[in-house]
Write a protein that holds these residues in place. Structure first.
Motif, mmCIF file in Angstrom:
data_model
loop_
_atom_site.group_PDB
_atom_site.id
_atom_site.type_symbol
_atom_site.label_atom_id
_atom_site.label_comp_id
_atom_site.label_asym_id
_atom_site.label_seq_id
_atom_site.Cartn_x
_atom_site.Cartn_y
_atom_site.Cartn_z
ATOM 1 N N ALA A 115 0.842 -1.203 0.000
ATOM 2 C CA ALA A 115 0.000 0.000 0.000
ATOM 3 C C ALA A 115 0.874 1.247 0.000
ATOM 4 N N LEU A 116 0.537 2.195 -0.879
ATOM 5 C CA LEU A 116 1.290 3.441 -0.956
ATOM 6 C C LEU A 116 0.840 4.425 0.119
ATOM 7 N N GLY A 117 -0.423 4.322 0.522
ATOM 8 C CA GLY A 117 -0.939 5.238 1.526
ATOM 9 C C GLY A 117 -2.277 4.750 2.044
ATOM 10 N N ALA A 118 -2.831 5.513 2.997
ATOM 11 C CA ALA A 118 -4.074 5.103 3.637
ATOM 12 C C ALA A 118 -4.955 6.308 3.946
ATOM 13 N N VAL A 119 -6.241 6.034 4.029
ATOM 14 C CA VAL A 119 -7.220 6.996 4.541
ATOM 15 C C VAL A 119 -7.715 6.459 5.877
ATOM 16 N N VAL A 120 -7.613 7.279 6.918
ATOM 17 C CA VAL A 120 -8.159 6.907 8.222
ATOM 18 C C VAL A 120 -9.498 7.609 8.386
ATOM 19 N N LEU A 121 -10.578 6.828 8.415
ATOM 20 C CA LEU A 121 -11.905 7.395 8.627
ATOM 21 C C LEU A 121 -12.163 7.545 10.121
ATOM 22 N N ILE A 122 -12.682 8.710 10.493
ATOM 23 C CA ILE A 122 -12.898 9.040 11.909
ATOM 24 C C ILE A 122 -14.369 9.346 12.155
ATOM 25 N N ASP A 123 -14.878 8.843 13.272
ATOM 26 C CA ASP A 123 -16.201 9.206 13.775
ATOM 27 C C ASP A 123 -15.967 9.992 15.064
ATOM 28 N N THR A 124 -16.306 11.285 15.067
ATOM 29 C CA THR A 124 -15.995 12.123 16.230
ATOM 30 C C THR A 124 -16.794 11.731 17.463
ATOM 31 N N ARG A 125 -17.805 10.895 17.315
ATOM 32 C CA ARG A 125 -18.528 10.400 18.476
ATOM 33 C C ARG A 125 -17.718 9.349 19.223
ATOM 34 N N ARG A 126 -16.727 8.774 18.524
ATOM 35 C CA ARG A 126 -15.945 7.677 19.109
ATOM 36 C C ARG A 126 -14.482 7.817 18.683
ATOM 37 N N LEU A 127 -13.883 8.933 19.046
ATOM 38 C CA LEU A 127 -12.492 9.178 18.655
ATOM 39 C C LEU A 127 -11.550 8.093 19.162
ATOM 40 N N GLU A 128 -11.879 7.526 20.321
ATOM 41 C CA GLU A 128 -10.957 6.577 20.950
ATOM 42 C C GLU A 128 -10.714 5.332 20.099
ATOM 43 N N VAL A 129 -11.660 4.970 19.205
ATOM 44 C CA VAL A 129 -11.458 3.773 18.392
ATOM 45 C C VAL A 129 -10.411 4.001 17.314
ATOM 46 N N SER A 130 -9.995 5.250 17.138
ATOM 47 C CA SER A 130 -9.025 5.579 16.097
ATOM 48 C C SER A 130 -7.580 5.541 16.582
ATOM 49 N N PHE A 131 -7.370 5.557 17.881
ATOM 50 C CA PHE A 131 -6.010 5.659 18.401
ATOM 51 C C PHE A 131 -5.146 4.474 17.967
ATOM 52 N N ASP A 132 -5.645 3.251 18.176
ATOM 53 C CA ASP A 132 -4.860 2.068 17.811
ATOM 54 C C ASP A 132 -4.685 1.959 16.301
ATOM 55 N N VAL A 133 -5.698 2.390 15.554
ATOM 56 C CA VAL A 133 -5.631 2.352 14.088
ATOM 57 C C VAL A 133 -4.483 3.221 13.602
ATOM 58 N N ILE A 134 -4.431 4.445 14.074
ATOM 59 C CA ILE A 134 -3.366 5.364 13.676
ATOM 60 C C ILE A 134 -2.012 4.840 14.134
ATOM 61 N N GLY A 135 -1.971 4.288 15.332
ATOM 62 C CA GLY A 135 -0.717 3.731 15.851
ATOM 63 C C GLY A 135 -0.171 2.619 14.972
ATOM 64 N N ARG A 136 -1.038 1.777 14.468
ATOM 65 C CA ARG A 136 -0.584 0.675 13.607
ATOM 66 C C ARG A 136 -0.022 1.194 12.283
ATOM 67 N N LEU A 137 -0.645 2.229 11.738
ATOM 68 C CA LEU A 137 -0.125 2.821 10.503
ATOM 69 C C LEU A 137 1.241 3.448 10.747
ATOM 70 N N GLU A 138 1.367 4.158 11.854
ATOM 71 C CA GLU A 138 2.647 4.808 12.163
ATOM 72 C C GLU A 138 3.733 3.772 12.380
ATOM 73 N N GLU A 139 3.403 2.662 13.029
ATOM 74 C CA GLU A 139 4.390 1.597 13.248
ATOM 75 C C GLU A 139 4.891 1.014 11.935
ATOM 76 N N ARG A 140 3.994 0.893 10.957
ATOM 77 C CA ARG A 140 4.359 0.313 9.668
ATOM 78 C C ARG A 140 4.909 1.353 8.695
ATOM 79 N N GLY A 141 4.874 2.627 9.073
ATOM 80 C CA GLY A 141 5.401 3.672 8.209
ATOM 81 C C GLY A 141 4.548 3.936 6.989
ATOM 82 N N VAL A 142 3.230 3.699 7.092
ATOM 83 C CA VAL A 142 2.314 3.942 5.972
ATOM 84 C C VAL A 142 1.788 5.376 6.065
ATOM 85 N N PRO A 143 2.064 6.241 5.090
ATOM 86 C CA PRO A 143 1.547 7.613 5.128
ATOM 87 C C PRO A 143 0.016 7.602 5.051
#
Length: 204
Positions: A115-143
């Motif tokens: 994958a060249l890149g990613a879109v992270v979809l966010i629901d502002t009612r449940r921001l906390e479900v996005s933390f681990d998602v973003i962390g996994r992308l950052e760990e793998r170095g995916v923009p």
């Protein structure tokens, strides 16, 4: 027996054939927590009939899956969603939507490959479900870029407040979107492509 019936369909449907002008193909993943709109985005923007692997949620997921805030949702992606969109005559994006429930996250490793890149979809009612998602992308170095999916009852926050809450560096784009709309979803993908271009072109 003559099998050359006029009803026989050979090969892909005409609307599914890759344009002959296409010279570059890019793999993009659409990620996010459970119920943020990944399947909806892939389906709305794909120029071919999207592949989905949604299954009806059963009692087996009770106590295992966290569906807080999306209790009315009755189906979940168990493998991936797949679609395709041509951003120009030459550039084609292959879209892979990831499963949102954590018990299916082991599939992400394969979906991230190439994958060249990613879109992270966010629901502002449940921001906390996005933390681990973003962390996994950052760990793998995916923009990635962050797209705030608009839900009718979702709270609105200033962009910089969201950036702080998600602990994002200043260069990561944050955009609003409506995953149900083809134009809005396409704009998100264009934002990702522009961001990837800035990363590929050296400063100065």
């Amino acid at each position: 027996m003559d099998f050359r019936s006029s009803d026989t369909v050979v090969g892909p449907r005409s609307e599914d054939v890759l344009p002959t002008t296409a010279t570059a193909a890019v793999k993009v993943v659409i990620v996010g927590g459970f119920g943020v709109g990944k399947t909806t985005m892939v389906g709305s923007v794909s120029e071919i009939r999207p592949l989905t692997t949604e299954e009806t949620m059963t009692q087996a997921g009770v106590g295992v899956d966290d569906n807080s805030g999306v209790e009315s949702k009755t189906a979940t992606t168990v493998a991936m969603d797949f679609g395709r969109i041509s951003l120009s005559d030459e550039l084609v994006l292959y879209l892979f939507g990831t499963p949102g429930q954590e018990r299916f996250w082991f599939l992400w490793n394969g979906l991230f490959e190439g994958a060249l890149g990613a879109v992270v979809l966010i629901d502002t009612r449940r921001l906390e479900v996005s933390f681990d998602v973003i962390g996994r992308l950052e760990e793998r170095g995916v923009p990635f870029v962050v797209a705030i999916n608009t839900f009718p009852d979702a709270p609105q926050h200033p962009v910089e407040a969201l950036r702080t809450a998600l602990d994002l560096p200043p260069e990561v784009p944050i955009v609003d979107c409506d995953a149900r709309g083809r134009g809005s979803s396409r704009d998100v993908l264009m934002t990702l492509m522009r961001y990837l271009h800035t990363l590929a072109v050296p400063l100065g």
